[in-house]
Write an enzyme that holds these catalytic residues in place. Structure first.
Site, mmCIF file in Angstrom:
data_model
loop_
_atom_site.group_PDB
_atom_site.id
_atom_site.type_symbol
_atom_site.label_atom_id
_atom_site.label_comp_id
_atom_site.label_asym_id
_atom_site.label_seq_id
_atom_site.Cartn_x
_atom_site.Cartn_y
_atom_site.Cartn_z
ATOM 1 N N ASN A 100 -11.042 -10.886 -0.416
ATOM 2 C CA ASN A 100 -10.510 -10.129 -1.551
ATOM 3 C C ASN A 100 -11.645 -9.330 -2.202
ATOM 4 O OD1 ASN A 100 -8.730 -9.174 -3.459
ATOM 5 N ND2 ASN A 100 -8.153 -11.171 -4.278
ATOM 6 N N HIS A 149 -1.289 -4.820 -3.084
ATOM 7 C CA HIS A 149 -2.721 -5.079 -3.045
ATOM 8 C C HIS A 149 -3.220 -5.067 -1.605
ATOM 9 C CE1 HIS A 149 -6.530 -6.427 -4.461
ATOM 10 N NE2 HIS A 149 -6.431 -7.658 -4.002
ATOM 11 N N GLN A 154 -13.870 -4.797 -7.319
ATOM 12 C CA GLN A 154 -13.333 -3.480 -7.652
ATOM 13 C C GLN A 154 -13.222 -3.261 -9.159
ATOM 14 O OE1 GLN A 154 -9.368 -4.776 -5.752
ATOM 15 N NE2 GLN A 154 -8.733 -3.183 -7.178
ATOM 16 N N CYS A 207 -8.229 -1.069 -4.474
ATOM 17 C CA CYS A 207 -8.231 -2.153 -3.484
ATOM 18 C C CYS A 207 -8.144 -1.590 -2.071
ATOM 19 C CB CYS A 207 -7.036 -3.066 -3.728
ATOM 20 S SG CYS A 207 -5.468 -2.204 -3.511
#
Ligand SMILES: *[C@@H]1O[C@H](CO)[C@@H](O)[C@H](O)[C@H]1NC(C)=O
Length: 340
Positions: free
Chosen positions: A302, A281, A140, A146
């Site tokens: 992630n 997040h 990102q 996110c």
């Protein structure tokens, strides 16, 4: 006379000692400067001026010391000098860059289609990567979206499971076009908001036809839909068994507190121990398993590139005594339901 000679020697001895300590310190600083220079090249950092660079060097040195002392301890996971090594934990925590989860809206009660599954009947380990339901790790960068990456990872999973096709979907379309309620592109947003956008929009296009730019842009209308979802559901909160039922069936969006220094520098192993629960997040739970020592863990995807974590993935302890889960991962999970 003898007394003054001894005094002179003592001073000399002290001076020698001091200068050798100084030399050792300078030597390790030289090595650290060298390490910092190599790190700058590796991560392509550019500093405004020498003062900024000197300030960043001090932060880097402090982070390296923290990482090395953590790794020297007896832990189930370890840390690495990654792309965040010139940021203080305060800067990392306060900036929305790389994060951006905004759980402002209250959850609308939804059904939970997996409620009647028996946990004992679920497989002991699941890894959606091995079933081809997870696209490669994305990054990102300096944009707090996110939430779009988390929602897209869950949608890519359910689209693969219901159509047999793994399609990399567009976060940028969500960033540019989903500007409702809490969802503000790089300014942050909420995974359920992204699911709602995709339902109302009649689908989402591919990554390649609407590529990621890491900045807020003007919505390009008329993008051809590559996949759709029927709806979305929230996993009952603070219930890792319920989360397991969902993850056994599909990748799931989860929110975590990623503001801790150990999360920032996580490099591998099963993250255990204390962690905050201020959700900031969004990531995706893409499986679970058990270590040879019996430690149960979640596998998470992630969106910080492959230089963070286990080539971009993370494992966190599963079924801990705090019902909110490691770093709050069981507090706000949700998933899209199958393609229409
Ligand atoms: C679970 O079981 C209950 C009781 O039989 C039923 O009312 C409910 O609809 C079931 N839930 C789902 C999602 O199938």
């Amino acid at each position: 006379m003898a007394g003054s000679k001894a005094f002179f020697l003592a001073i000399l001895g002290c001076a020698c000692l001091c200068s050798s300590v100084l030399a050792v310190r300078e030597l390790s600083d030289v090595a650290m400067v060298d390490r910092f220079e190599r790190w700058i090249v590796e991560h392509g950092h550019v500093y405004e001026d020498a003062a900024e660079k000197a300030r960043r060097f001090e932060v880097f040195k402090d982070n390296v010391a923290f990482i090395e002392s953590f790794n020297a301890g007896n832990n189930k996971f370890w840390l690495g000098v990654n792309q965040f090594a010139d940021l203080t934990v305060g800067e990392f925590k306060s900036t929305i860059a790389n994060k951006g989860f905004k759980p402002i809206s209250a959850n609308v009660p939804t059904g939970f289609k997996y409620e009647n599954l028996s946990v004992n009947a679920l497989p002991t380990s699941v890894d959606w990567r091995t079933k081809g339901a997870v696209t490669p790790i994305k990054n990102q960068e300096q944009c707090g979206c996110c939430w779009a990456f988390s929602a897209v990872a869950a949608m890519e999973g359910i689209v693969k499971l219901s159509t047999g096709r793994l399609i990399s979907l567009s976060e940028q379309e969500i960033v540019d076009c989903d500007t409702h309620d809490t969802d503000e592109g790089c300014g942050g947003g909420w995974m359920d908001g992204a699911f709602e956008f995709v339902i109302k929009n009649g689908g989402i296009t591919t990554e390649s036809s609407y590529p990621y730019k890491a900045v807020d842009g003007k919505c390009k209308g008329g993008s051809k839909s590559a996949a759709t979802i029927k709806g979305y559901e929230d996993v009952p909160a603070n219930n890792e068994a319920a989360l397991m039922k969902a993850v056994a069936n599909q990748p799931v969006s989860v929110a975590v507190d990623a503001g801790g220094r150990t999360f920032m520098f996580y490099s591998g192993g099963v993250m255990t121990g204390s962690c905050g629960t201020e959700l900031d997040h969004g990531i995706a739970a893409i499986g679970y398993g058990v270590e040879s020592d019996g430690t149960k863990y979640w596998i998470l995807k992630n969106s910080w590139g492959t230089t963070w974590g286990e080539k971009g993935f993370l494992r966190m302890e599963k079924d801990i005594s705090d019902k909110r889960g490691m770093c709050g991962l069981a507090m706000k999970p949700s998933y899209p339901t199958e393609q229409k």
